[in-house]
Design a protein around this motif. Structure first.
Motif, PDB file in Angstrom:
ATOM      1  N   VAL A  49     -14.017  -7.331  -8.010  1.00 53.22           N
ATOM      2  CA  VAL A  49     -12.071  -5.896  -7.472  1.00 53.22           C
ATOM      3  C   VAL A  49     -12.485  -4.861  -7.711  1.00 53.22           C
ATOM      4  O   VAL A  49     -13.256  -3.781  -8.549  1.00 53.22           O
ATOM      5  N   ASP A  50     -12.093  -4.569  -5.918  1.00 50.40           N
ATOM      6  CA  ASP A  50     -13.028  -2.865  -5.596  1.00 50.40           C
ATOM      7  C   ASP A  50     -11.917  -1.961  -5.441  1.00 50.40           C
ATOM      8  O   ASP A  50     -10.851  -2.564  -4.860  1.00 50.40           O
ATOM      9  N   LEU A  51     -12.276  -1.085  -5.665  1.00 45.69           N
ATOM     10  CA  LEU A  51     -10.979   0.005  -5.387  1.00 45.69           C
ATOM     11  C   LEU A  51     -10.711   0.989  -4.076  1.00 45.69           C
ATOM     12  O   LEU A  51     -12.226   1.111  -3.567  1.00 45.69           O
ATOM     13  N   LEU A  52      -9.799   1.449  -3.298  1.00 41.72           N
ATOM     14  CA  LEU A  52      -9.709   1.958  -2.646  1.00 41.72           C
ATOM     15  C   LEU A  52      -9.176   3.219  -2.771  1.00 41.72           C
ATOM     16  O   LEU A  52      -8.149   3.004  -2.868  1.00 41.72           O
ATOM     17  N   LEU A  53      -9.070   4.719  -2.197  1.00 40.66           N
ATOM     18  CA  LEU A  53      -8.726   6.150  -3.026  1.00 40.66           C
ATOM     19  C   LEU A  53      -8.443   6.203  -1.664  1.00 40.66           C
ATOM     20  O   LEU A  53      -9.186   6.915  -1.350  1.00 40.66           O
ATOM     21  N   VAL A  54      -6.710   6.433  -0.957  1.00 37.22           N
ATOM     22  CA  VAL A  54      -6.085   6.477  -0.133  1.00 37.22           C
ATOM     23  C   VAL A  54      -5.185   7.588  -0.532  1.00 37.22           C
ATOM     24  O   VAL A  54      -4.527   8.083  -1.521  1.00 37.22           O
ATOM     25  N   ARG A  55      -4.815   7.990   0.622  1.00 35.90           N
ATOM     26  CA  ARG A  55      -2.987   8.976   1.270  1.00 35.90           C
ATOM     27  C   ARG A  55      -2.270   7.540   0.249  1.00 35.90           C
ATOM     28  O   ARG A  55      -2.514   6.740   1.777  1.00 35.90           O
ATOM     29  N   ASP A  56      -1.282   7.782  -0.091  1.00 37.27           N
ATOM     30  CA  ASP A  56       0.150   6.798  -0.001  1.00 37.27           C
ATOM     31  C   ASP A  56       0.769   6.315   1.223  1.00 37.27           C
ATOM     32  O   ASP A  56       0.484   4.815   1.568  1.00 37.27           O
ATOM     33  N   ASP A  57       0.084   7.137   2.035  1.00 39.87           N
ATOM     34  CA  ASP A  57       0.866   6.678   3.688  1.00 39.87           C
ATOM     35  C   ASP A  57       0.625   5.772   4.207  1.00 39.87           C
ATOM     36  O   ASP A  57       0.581   4.705   4.741  1.00 39.87           O
ATOM     37  N   ASP A  58      -1.389   5.504   3.963  1.00 31.02           N
ATOM     38  CA  ASP A  58      -2.115   4.909   4.566  1.00 31.02           C
ATOM     39  C   ASP A  58      -2.255   2.990   3.341  1.00 31.02           C
ATOM     40  O   ASP A  58      -2.557   2.580   4.605  1.00 31.02           O
ATOM     41  N   ILE A  59      -1.396   3.425   2.755  1.00 32.84           N
ATOM     42  CA  ILE A  59      -1.027   1.767   1.817  1.00 32.84           C
ATOM     43  C   ILE A  59      -1.061   0.613   2.086  1.00 32.84           C
ATOM     44  O   ILE A  59      -1.760  -0.422   2.314  1.00 32.84           O
ATOM     45  N   PRO A  60       0.301   0.447   2.716  1.00 33.55           N
ATOM     46  CA  PRO A  60       1.692   0.210   3.302  1.00 33.55           C
ATOM     47  C   PRO A  60      -0.192  -0.826   4.441  1.00 33.55           C
ATOM     48  O   PRO A  60       0.191  -1.965   4.440  1.00 33.55           O
ATOM     49  N   GLY A  61      -0.083   0.203   5.469  1.00 34.94           N
ATOM     50  CA  GLY A  61      -0.848  -0.415   7.133  1.00 34.94           C
ATOM     51  C   GLY A  61      -2.195  -1.186   6.621  1.00 34.94           C
ATOM     52  O   GLY A  61      -2.670  -1.646   6.637  1.00 34.94           O
ATOM     53  N   LEU A  62      -3.122  -0.475   5.567  1.00 36.90           N
ATOM     54  CA  LEU A  62      -4.228  -0.727   4.720  1.00 36.90           C
ATOM     55  C   LEU A  62      -3.876  -2.763   4.150  1.00 36.90           C
ATOM     56  O   LEU A  62      -4.924  -3.476   4.537  1.00 36.90           O
ATOM     57  N   ILE A  63      -2.691  -3.048   4.449  1.00 40.26           N
ATOM     58  CA  ILE A  63      -2.582  -3.764   3.467  1.00 40.26           C
ATOM     59  C   ILE A  63      -2.253  -5.004   4.842  1.00 40.26           C
ATOM     60  O   ILE A  63      -2.713  -6.225   4.548  1.00 40.26           O
ATOM     61  N   ALA A  64      -1.202  -4.629   5.881  1.00 33.70           N
ATOM     62  CA  ALA A  64      -1.108  -5.044   7.085  1.00 33.70           C
ATOM     63  C   ALA A  64      -1.938  -5.779   7.708  1.00 33.70           C
ATOM     64  O   ALA A  64      -2.395  -6.540   7.807  1.00 33.70           O
ATOM     65  N   GLU A  65      -3.519  -4.509   7.259  1.00 31.82           N
ATOM     66  CA  GLU A  65      -3.577  -5.240   8.549  1.00 31.82           C
ATOM     67  C   GLU A  65      -5.205  -5.977   7.919  1.00 31.82           C
ATOM     68  O   GLU A  65      -6.631  -6.081   8.530  1.00 31.82           O
ATOM     69  N   GLY A  66      -4.534  -5.820   6.889  1.00 23.66           N
ATOM     70  CA  GLY A  66      -6.378  -6.942   5.932  1.00 23.66           C
ATOM     71  C   GLY A  66      -7.469  -6.081   5.401  1.00 23.66           C
ATOM     72  O   GLY A  66      -8.346  -7.126   5.033  1.00 23.66           O
ATOM     73  N   VAL A  67      -6.760  -4.850   5.520  1.00 24.29           N
ATOM     74  CA  VAL A  67      -8.556  -3.723   5.222  1.00 24.29           C
ATOM     75  C   VAL A  67      -8.536  -3.732   3.466  1.00 24.29           C
ATOM     76  O   VAL A  67      -9.492  -3.969   2.893  1.00 24.29           O
ATOM     77  N   CYS A  68      -7.096  -4.141   3.350  1.00 22.87           N
ATOM     78  CA  CYS A  68      -7.049  -4.158   1.186  1.00 22.87           C
ATOM     79  C   CYS A  68      -6.228  -5.428   1.073  1.00 22.87           C
ATOM     80  O   CYS A  68      -5.297  -5.694   1.812  1.00 22.87           O
TER      81      CYS A  68
END
Ligand code: ATP
Ligand code: MG
Length: 300
Positions: A49-68
């Motif tokens: 299990v790895d982490l990606l540390l980002v701006r909170d605004d980017d988190i929904p998009g990263l999940i929607a795109e399947g990046v996270c």
């Protein structure tokens, strides 16, 4: 869509209100990480299990795109972006898997002190400044009120003083920022806290299994966090009353006290917080030697 991955990837806020508590929660779930030099990516050492540390605004998009696969983010951000990514909360490609109990606040309407609030109908024709235009517009629609939404990315609370809006719709926790800007809260639109967000359906590969394992550990951690072990002595006749006063939990264990006919020792695991009021009530009922202790780990 991003290329296939074996390892689970979780998006967290890099710095800000949710950053420390999010890392802490994952550490309690037994996850250990090696941080990369740029601290954007953390490699999981104890599990895949790895982490990606980002701006909170980017988190929904990263999940929607399947990046996270998963992300920890405020309910306000998750729901606001559901309108940008899809057609609202129910149509979003992600969902809230668990509420995490930290980062609590609410999205609320606030107006200049001294101005009355006559309910949603009174908002017709007014200008409302916010960084959450979709959530506000959705609420206004449901209230059947026609108001103007003025979008600001920050410092929303000064808009009424500058004359660019009549009132605001912003996140409120203690209310200190509102008070400092001579505003008062009028109505809450959404109760918010940090949530674990993930896909609607878990992937049918190793990442799905890892998600399930993580959710099981998380449930244990969340339950332990709010649990207390209560120890006390009480006359046998007072047991029923004391068990009624104790917050909900496991069936208490009652043990004899050597050399005492009437008094027994009681041990109870409680799921809610045990307050001074609880203790005082139990004392009145006859309890003594009361101890309330934190729970380190639990496996029932
Ligand atoms: P980033 O740099 O990652 O974009 P940010 O400045 O947008 O961070 P923070 O201020 O760190 O975000 O807040 C993150 C979340 O914390 C909010 O989205 C909200 O869910 C929660 N929160 C809790 N209390 C408050 C508060 N008083 N004001 C604002 N947000 C709060
Ligand atoms: Mg942000």
């Amino acid at each position: 869509m991003s290329p296939p991955r074996e390892r689970l990837r979780i998006a967290l806020q890099k710095s800000g209100r949710l950053a420390d508590a999010s890392r802490d929660l994952l550490a309690r779930c037994g996850l250990k990480f090696r941080e990369s030099r740029d601290k954007l990516f953390c490699f999981g050492e104890s599990l895949a299990v790895d982490l990606l540390l980002v701006r909170d605004d980017d988190i929904p998009g990263l999940i929607a795109e399947g990046v996270c696969d998963l992300g920890i983010v405020g309910r306000n951000v998750l729901r606001e972006q559901a309108f940008a990514i899809a057609d609202g909360v129910d149509a979003a490609p992600y969902r809230e898997l668990r509420a995490l109990g930290f980062g609590r606040c609410r999205l609320a309407l606030a107006l200049p002190q001294g101005q009355g609030y006559a309910g949603p109908e009174g908002l017709a024709g007014l200008r409302i400044a916010t960084s959450y235009p979709n959530l506000l517009a959705d609420w206004l629609r449901r209230q059947r009120v026609d108001a103007r939404v003025v979008v600001l990315s920050g410092s929303v609370e000064i808009a009424p003083r500058l004359g660019s809006a009549d009132l605001i719709c912003d996140l409120v926790a203690s209310g200190a920022t509102l008070a400092a800007n001579q505003l008062r809260e009028a109505a809450a639109l959404l109760e918010c806290e940090a949530v674990l967000a993930g896909p609607r359906a878990l992937p049918a590969d190793a990442r799905g299994d890892l998600t399930e394992l993580l959710l099981r550990r998380l449930d244990g951690v969340l339950q332990v966090r709010d649990s207390k072990l209560v120890l006390l002595h009480a006359p046998r006749a007072a047991l029923a009353e004391i068990e009624r006063i104790l917050p909900q939990g496991q069936q208490p264990t009652v043990m004899p006290i050597e050399g005492s006919e009437d008094k027994v020792a009681l041990q109870a695991l409680c799921y809610g917080s045990v307050t001074w009021q609880h203790l005082e009530e139990m004392k009145r009922a006859g309890a003594s030697q009361m101890l309330v202790m934190p729970v380190e780990r639990m496996l029932i």
